[in-house]
Design a protein around this motif. Sequence first.
Motif, PDB file in Angstrom:
ATOM      1  N   TYR A  23      -2.685 -14.384   4.161  1.00 36.26           N
ATOM      2  CA  TYR A  23      -1.782 -13.815   3.170  1.00 36.26           C
ATOM      3  C   TYR A  23      -1.914 -14.636   1.900  1.00 36.26           C
ATOM      4  N   PRO A  24      -1.643 -14.043   0.759  1.00 33.91           N
ATOM      5  CA  PRO A  24      -1.819 -14.772  -0.502  1.00 33.91           C
ATOM      6  C   PRO A  24      -0.902 -15.980  -0.580  1.00 33.91           C
ATOM      7  N   THR A  84       5.247   0.163  -6.675  1.00 29.72           N
ATOM      8  CA  THR A  84       4.016   0.457  -7.399  1.00 29.72           C
ATOM      9  C   THR A  84       2.771   0.302  -6.529  1.00 29.72           C
ATOM     10  N   ALA A  85       2.951   0.113  -5.235  1.00 28.43           N
ATOM     11  CA  ALA A  85       1.809  -0.021  -4.332  1.00 28.43           C
ATOM     12  C   ALA A  85       0.976   1.259  -4.366  1.00 28.43           C
ATOM     13  N   ASP A  86      -0.353   1.114  -4.286  1.00 29.16           N
ATOM     14  CA  ASP A  86      -1.209   2.291  -4.353  1.00 29.16           C
ATOM     15  C   ASP A  86      -2.114   2.444  -3.130  1.00 29.16           C
ATOM     16  N   ILE A  87      -1.833   1.677  -2.074  1.00 29.96           N
ATOM     17  CA  ILE A  87      -2.584   1.821  -0.831  1.00 29.96           C
ATOM     18  C   ILE A  87      -1.691   1.371   0.324  1.00 29.96           C
ATOM     19  N   VAL A  97      -5.000  -6.204  -6.507  1.00 31.56           N
ATOM     20  CA  VAL A  97      -4.752  -7.539  -5.942  1.00 31.56           C
ATOM     21  C   VAL A  97      -5.727  -7.806  -4.801  1.00 31.56           C
ATOM     22  N   LEU A  98      -5.927  -6.814  -3.941  1.00 33.69           N
ATOM     23  CA  LEU A  98      -6.872  -6.977  -2.838  1.00 33.69           C
ATOM     24  C   LEU A  98      -8.275  -7.232  -3.351  1.00 33.69           C
ATOM     25  N   ALA A  99      -8.673  -6.498  -4.372  1.00 28.31           N
ATOM     26  CA  ALA A  99     -10.021  -6.659  -4.922  1.00 28.31           C
ATOM     27  C   ALA A  99     -10.222  -8.053  -5.491  1.00 28.31           C
TER      28      ALA A  99
END
Length: 85
Positions: free
Chosen positions: A40-41, A59-62, A79-81
């Motif tokens: 986790y970050p 605002t999550a997009d996935i 963020v994941l990228a």
Amino acid sequence: WGFNYFSKRDNILSNDCDDNGTLIIEVDIEVATEKKSIWYPQLKSSDNFRTKLYQSIETADISFFVGNSGKEFKAHKCVLALEVK
């Protein structure tokens, strides 16, 4: 390889999208690996913007549906990228 199973874009848009134009793709992935700690970050209190973004689900997009229970985890593609590089 599956080339015979490819569809043309127009066919997908007219036949597979819902009334809002959304195409839902379900993917089942099984990965056999040794058990490891969950990543986790590492958020720093001084990184206020990143912390707020990580904690926001509006605002999550996935979404990831994990395990047999299908627990949903929302995330942000950007963020994941950045984290995987």
